[in-house]
Structures are given as C-alpha cells and as structure tokens.
Design an enzyme around this catalytic site. Structure first.
Site, short mmCIF file in Angstrom:
data_model
loop_
_atom_site.label_atom_id
_atom_site.label_comp_id
_atom_site.label_asym_id
_atom_site.label_seq_id
_atom_site.Cartn_x
_atom_site.Cartn_y
_atom_site.Cartn_z
N GLN A 156 0.81 -1.21 0.00
CA GLN A 156 0.00 0.00 0.00
C GLN A 156 0.85 1.27 0.00
O GLN A 156 0.30 2.38 0.01
CB GLN A 156 -0.93 -0.01 1.22
CG GLN A 156 -1.93 -1.15 1.20
CD GLN A 156 -2.68 -1.31 2.51
OE1 GLN A 156 -2.62 -0.45 3.39
NE2 GLN A 156 -3.39 -2.41 2.65
N HIS A 216 -0.65 -0.23 5.48
CA HIS A 216 -1.10 0.87 6.34
C HIS A 216 -0.10 2.01 6.49
O HIS A 216 0.36 2.33 7.58
CB HIS A 216 -1.49 0.32 7.72
CG HIS A 216 -2.50 -0.78 7.66
ND1 HIS A 216 -2.86 -1.53 8.76
CD2 HIS A 216 -3.24 -1.27 6.63
CE1 HIS A 216 -3.76 -2.43 8.40
NE2 HIS A 216 -4.00 -2.30 7.11
N GLU A 259 -14.39 3.33 10.11
CA GLU A 259 -14.93 4.36 11.00
C GLU A 259 -14.85 5.76 10.41
O GLU A 259 -13.94 6.06 9.64
CB GLU A 259 -14.15 4.37 12.32
CG GLU A 259 -14.26 3.10 13.13
CD GLU A 259 -13.50 3.16 14.44
OE1 GLU A 259 -13.60 2.21 15.22
OE2 GLU A 259 -12.79 4.18 14.69
N TYR A 295 -8.39 6.78 19.92
CA TYR A 295 -9.50 6.26 19.12
C TYR A 295 -9.60 4.73 19.15
O TYR A 295 -10.42 4.16 18.44
CB TYR A 295 -9.42 6.83 17.70
CG TYR A 295 -9.75 8.31 17.74
CD1 TYR A 295 -11.04 8.77 17.50
CD2 TYR A 295 -8.79 9.23 18.13
CE1 TYR A 295 -11.36 10.11 17.61
CE2 TYR A 295 -9.10 10.58 18.25
CZ TYR A 295 -10.39 11.01 17.99
OH TYR A 295 -10.70 12.34 18.13
N TYR A 311 -9.79 -10.84 9.42
CA TYR A 311 -10.21 -11.28 8.09
C TYR A 311 -10.57 -12.77 8.07
O TYR A 311 -11.36 -13.21 7.25
CB TYR A 311 -9.11 -10.98 7.07
CG TYR A 311 -8.89 -9.50 6.86
CD1 TYR A 311 -9.86 -8.70 6.25
CD2 TYR A 311 -7.73 -8.89 7.29
CE1 TYR A 311 -9.67 -7.35 6.06
CE2 TYR A 311 -7.52 -7.52 7.12
CZ TYR A 311 -8.49 -6.77 6.51
OH TYR A 311 -8.30 -5.41 6.34
#
Length: 358
Positions: A74, A138, A232, A242, A253
């Site tokens: 990513q 991420h 979210e 958070y 998963y």
C-alpha cells in the site's frame, strides 16, 4: 463466535442508490492517490507508483524532482495538498512512503516543495516516521490544513496493531499536527511528555485514508479502514485515543475475534462505522451549490464495492447513505474543485467529474 456473528450484520443506516452521471477529465491513470488544483486551474495528481502529473485541461505533463518513493504493498506516492496561502508562498506538500533511514523497508514521510517549470524545487522533508519496516500495510496518508494554518497528516499503524497505535513513543496509527514549516506546535498534547513523538495530535488509529476539514466547525474529520467490518468516521480531537485495536467493531479477516470490546472509558467512539467494510479512501465535504442534494454532506470513496458513497449528515449523525457512480471502479480519491464540481480518482480509469442529475 457469537459476538463475531453479531458484528457481521449490516449497520443500521440502509444504503440506497442515486443516479449521477460522470465524464472523464484525465484518462490513462493507474492509481490516482491524491489530487489538488493549482490557482490557474491546472490539476496535480499523484500516482501511487511515484509519478506526479500536471493536467492543464488538454494534456498531461510529468513533474520532475519528485522524491524517491518506496513502492511496496500500500506504500507509494500518496497525498498532495497546497498551502492555504499558496498564491503567495508557493508551498505544496506531499506524503509518500520513503526508505530513508538505517533500517530496511520504508515508512511514511511528509515533504514540502515548490513547483518551478514543472520541477519540484526547494524540497524539504518535514517529517519521516520510523523505524522502517518491510511490511506493505497501512502507510495512510492524507494531508489537511485547519483554519489556523496547522497541517494535519495521517500515518497508518503499518500492520503492527499490537505495537504502534497505542504507544505515543512510536510512529504509526496516529494523526500528526505540525506548523507549516515542519516545526512542532508547543501546544500539541504530548509536546512536554518525555519520549513521546511530539508531533502526535491523536492516536489509536488503524489506517486513515480520508480526511477533510468541516466547512462550518473547522474540525478535522477522517475515516479509517477497519479490519473485516468496522471502518470508522471520526472527528479528530486533541490528545484523544480512538481505540484501535483495544476496541473495534470489526473482526479479523479470518472471522476470528480481535477483541470483545467495542467501547472503553477514555477511548473515543466513532461518529459512524461501516459493517460490512466498504474499504474507504478519499473524503470531501460538499459545499457547492452545484449539488443541492449533496450539499453539507460527505462523499467517501469505496475501494471494495467500487462506488462513491454519499453520507448524509444531521449534525454529527449519519442519517442516510447513497451509492453514486455504482460500478465505476475502485474509488481512491475525491475532492471538490474550485469550480464547485466534484472530482473523483478511479483506479484504472483516471479522474472523473461528477455530473449533477437533471
């Protein structure tokens, strides 16, 4: 497994469909991760593979001088934003995966530069997260300025959920706040805390890939990827936690449980969470009168289900959801342009303009 089964149910706001048209503005792009308009109307687009493209309405030009990008999973060239006073100071900002550092692999970096004759000059790395890792997950990352000129940017927890997001001495799983020159505001929440990463503004995040400033309150809103379920929408508040991965509405998963807790004292609840996950990327508030039905609400891209989602708000409550551009492809980015139109980055297609229904 009972708790897991319960969390696999749809969330309580049904998803409907609305008909909007689109036209392709820039074609032939692979993963248009971020975009912004220059004052003269030219569009700058980042390609995840490391190219920065300028489109003047007729042709594309490649920008040279782009920093070396660590392309893995990513990671790559991510977001781009202009300084609020760009017309006078010429600063633009990029986030990207960088392999700078002693360790193998990469981590998210923030750079500012100026654009001169289609070349980036006066480049300054303002922040480089550490340590590097060869994991491909991420990296984040979005960039937003608030009404006071502070710069916020996001970094995902780099696939190290049990290490990074809850530890303020480590990068990853955080929202950071800097001054526009990269210095750290002294009123940041952990500025005076020994060993803390002083640029951190909030923590306990998973992988925020959408962020925008609320047009009325000026608050920074974001969305972040959950695991399986539990994407979210959050409002960023100073020093707040958070919750990831201590609390979540998602599961692994594989279908196994991450935690049996969806709330805990001292941890913020999301404004909204998606079940099932839509894999959100890109987010913008619509203020333009060109879209009366969308005005005052959020638009969010869905990578997984390949549509643009209209999130209808009443204050901080989500009251309705609509699919726009259903089946268009993986929606990676979305912004409202200075002309009032919404522009959407679609993987494998390019940049499309959202056309209001008649």
């Amino acid at each position: 497994m009972i708790a897991c089964a319960q969390r696999e149910k749809e969330n309580d706001v049904p998803l409907t469909t609305a008909n909007y048209d689109h036209e392709i503005v820039v074609d032939g792009l692979n993963i248009p991760w971020g975009m912004t308009f220059l004052p003269n109307g030219d569009l700058l687009v980042t390609e995840k593979t490391g190219e920065l493209i300028r489109f003047d309405g007729q042709k594309k030009a490649m920008i040279t001088g782009v920093p070396q990008v660590y392309v893995r999973g990513q990671g790559g060239l991510l977001d781009i934003a202009l300084h609020p006073d760009y017309k006078n100071n010429g600063w633009l900002y990029l986030t990207y995966a960088s392999d700078d550092g002693e360790e193998k692999g990469g981590h998210t970096a923030l750079m500012r530069a100026k654009l001169e004759n289609n070349t980036l000059v006066e480049k300054e790395v303002l922040y480089k997260a550490s340590p590097n890792t060869t994991k491909g997950q991420h990296f984040g990352s979005r960039i937003v300025f608030d009404n006071k000129g502070y710069l916020y940017f996001s970094i995902g927890e780099r696939g190290a959920r049990d290490v990074n997001p809850q530890d303020i001495t480590r990068d990853g799983g955080k929202i950071y706040r800097l001054n526009d020159d990269g210095s750290i505001p002294k009123d940041n929440p952990f500025y005076d805390q020994a060993d803390a990463k002083k640029a951190i503004y909030s923590y306990g995040h998973r992988n925020p890939q959408g962020m925008d400033k609320h047009p009325e309150s000026g608050k920074i809103w974001l969305h972040e990827h959950g695991p399986r379920g539990g994407d979210e929408i959050n409002i960023v508040e100073k020093g707040e936690n958070y919750g990831w991965p201590v609390i979540t509405y998602g599961i692994n998963y594989s279908g196994t449980e991450i935690t049996d807790q969806t709330s805990k004292p001292g941890m913020q609840q999301p404004i909204y969470y998606w079940i099932p996950s839509i894999a959100p990327s890109g987010m913008t508030f619509v203020t333009s009168s060109k879209y009366p039905q969308l005005q005052g609400n959020l638009l969010v891209g869905s990578l997984k289900f390949e549509y643009l989602e209209h999130v209808v708000l009443k204050g901080q409550q989500v009251t309705k959801r609509e699919k726009l551009l259903e089946g268009i492809g993986r929606v990676r980015s979305v912004i409202q342009g200075p002309d009032g139109f919404v522009y959407v980055g679609v993987e494998g297609t390019g940049i499309v303009k959202l056309i209001p229904k008649k």
